[in-house]
Write an enzyme that holds these catalytic residues in place. Sequence first.
Site, short mmCIF file in Angstrom:
data_model
loop_
_atom_site.label_atom_id
_atom_site.label_comp_id
_atom_site.label_asym_id
_atom_site.label_seq_id
_atom_site.Cartn_x
_atom_site.Cartn_y
_atom_site.Cartn_z
NE ARG A 261 -4.09 -1.90 0.27
CZ ARG A 261 -4.10 -3.13 -0.24
NH1 ARG A 261 -3.06 -3.60 -0.89
NH2 ARG A 261 -5.17 -3.89 -0.11
CB SER B 3 -9.20 -1.75 3.71
OG SER B 3 -9.40 -3.05 3.22
CD GLU C 9 -6.28 0.87 1.57
OE1 GLU C 9 -5.92 -0.24 1.99
OE2 GLU C 9 -7.11 1.01 0.65
#
Length: 354
Positions: free
Chosen positions: A181, A254, A350
């Site tokens: 990520r 998420s 995120e």
Amino acid sequence: MNEKRYHVDAAIAEGVGYTIVENASLEGRNTFRVPARANLLIDVRRPQALGELFDYPMVKNGPLLVLGEGSNVLLTRDWPGVVLSMVALGIKECGEEDGRTRIRVEAGEKWNDFVHWTLAHDYSGLENLVLIPGTVGAAPIQNIGAYGVEVAGFIAEVEAWDRHARQLVRLGNAQCRFGYRNSLFKRDRDRYIVTAVDFLLPRQRELHLDYAGVREELRDLGIDKPNARSVAEAIARLRTRKLPNPSLVGNAGSFFQNPVVDAQRAQFLHDQHPAMPTWKLPDSSVKLSAAWLIEASGFKGLRRGLAAVSDQHALVLVNLGGARGNEIRELAEDIRQTVLDRFGVQLEAEPRII
Ligand code: FAD
Ligand code: EPU
């Protein structure tokens, strides 16, 4: 609300390569569907137009926010400057390199449409990344990943407008510094505007079926000799069951990254909570499940005003309809603090919080 459009006839607009809207609503431009406005919203259809656009002081000096489909942002306020969106379309095969095909994709293409294009043209590699929302231009930003595969494994080069160098540059895979990520584009935020991505895709590749649930789903579909297309179908079914559909319920997937802790900390937590899932990483650190930590803290399905934690998946925050970005941010902050107090584990958001 006083949205002012510049009316340029089609022929001129094609030549200019962008359209500008003043005082634009961003509510339809983020998958949380929260309200926010931008002073100027510029949709760019031709990367070459960026040179001219960045001569305008307001664009050059910012504040500038680049937005794709808005599926990984949480807007908590109006944007006091320019929001720029790359909407150029196009997919082009550019020749063979070591048994793989180089494919150039413009930033505005939808990621999932591109995955389906690759499957229809008998390429493999991206099947595990089916149904991830967003644009191709945003895919390198957080190095999208799912079901054991990350997009970094297939990116040859990223073409981007470099705001420092004031020109289009091409960055090779190693220069992009991809991680879980993460990438150069996230670390050096807003320096680069991705205009296109070059992928290298094989015709055939070993399938990745090890992620929990994939083999079972294939079995349920009656498939004993899977190929890239059947894996995509199985993963699309799994995702549809697990994650709320953003076109029905506002969300950004998420909300937190899965935290990575050292082996000692992981062992300590595991001794106290034997049911807690853990995944060993190659460097001996350990990835924990943010969803599990949040569910174990009692948040799954919890509603707070018009914001909530999905009852389908504890890692997904949702807008029940009419929530403002700040309500979602406050719920996220409560979750982060509770997990920290209870498990001593720091969760990191995120999506980009504006
Ligand atoms: P945006 O949300 O618009 O932007 C995200 C970030 O990228 C921002 O910082 C923005 O400034 C920057 N950005 C966007 N376009 C450009 C550009 N052209 N140049 C430079 N910077 C740019 N992600 C995963 O990794 N795996 C998943 O499995 C996954 N599942 C999801 C499921 C759901 C239901 C949802 C809603 C989201 C999911 N996501 C997942 C997150 C999201 O889909 C990805 O992060 C996606 O790449 C975001 O694309 P976007 O175009 O919407 O980007
Ligand atoms: N779990 C719970 N409660 C829940 C849901 C999950 O305890 O409500 C636990 C279960 O033990 C499950 C584990 O969490 O086995 C993992 O769940 P899942 O397979 O759904 O994966 P995840 O870690 O929650 C990550 C990505 C997703 C990606 C999936 C599949 C992150 C932050 N998220 O989710 O990406 O689609 O794996 O690979 O890494 C996104 O980034 O937006 C996203 C959706």
